[in-house]
Design a protein around this motif. Structure first.
Motif: not given
Length: 146
Positions: A82-97
């Motif tokens: 329901a939250f795909h394409r909202c930038g959540i995956g990108s934000s999580l990836l940035s945090v772990v990088e």
């Protein structure tokens, strides 16, 4: 808000997202294999986990990682559809990088199920390069310098 996960408080949300968002891809590769809640909980105990939480406390995304010998291994990343394409995956990836760089990692790697075309596009758009294929788990290997 993205924060570190707590085992007791966040495990049910992480198991739910794993079952709903990731397990269908594993089932395509290995029909007949059953979902293992125990395996997810074991991984949760030995990895660093970051969660995206909404105001009511629901987990709508998470990422599970470890750093070994200057390498960030991204084990699982899932976002509620329901939250795909909202930038959540990108934000999580940035945090772990960022986390990986702070821990001394010079590159990151991860596996993507061969049938998960959306995830493949997601990682490639973020600079991850396909460097191999592992037949036994039917996944592509992706790497990125940090």
């Amino acid at each position: 808000m993205i924060r570190r996960a707590g085992y007791r408080t966040d495990r049910e949300g992480i198991v739910r997202l794993t079952l709903r968002e990731l397990w269908p891809y594993a089932q395509r590769a290995f029909p007949g294999r059953r979902f293992s809640r125990k395996e997810v909980l074991q991984r949760l105990r030995i990895r660093e986990v970051f969660v995206k939480v909404v105001k009511n406390g629901d987990i709508i995304g998470f990422v599970m990682v470890s750093v070994v010998r200057r390498t960030l291994f991204i084990d699982l990343l899932a976002v509620d559809r329901a939250f795909h394409r909202c930038g959540i995956g990108s934000s999580l990836l940035s945090v772990v990088e960022r986390y990986g760089r702070r821990k001394g990692a010079s590159y990151a790697y991860l596996y993507v199920d061969e049938t998960n075309v959306k995830a493949i596009r997601f990682y490639e758009k973020r600079g991850y390069l396909r460097t191999g294929y592992v037949e036994t788990i039917k996944c592509f290997l992706y790497e990125k310098p940090l």
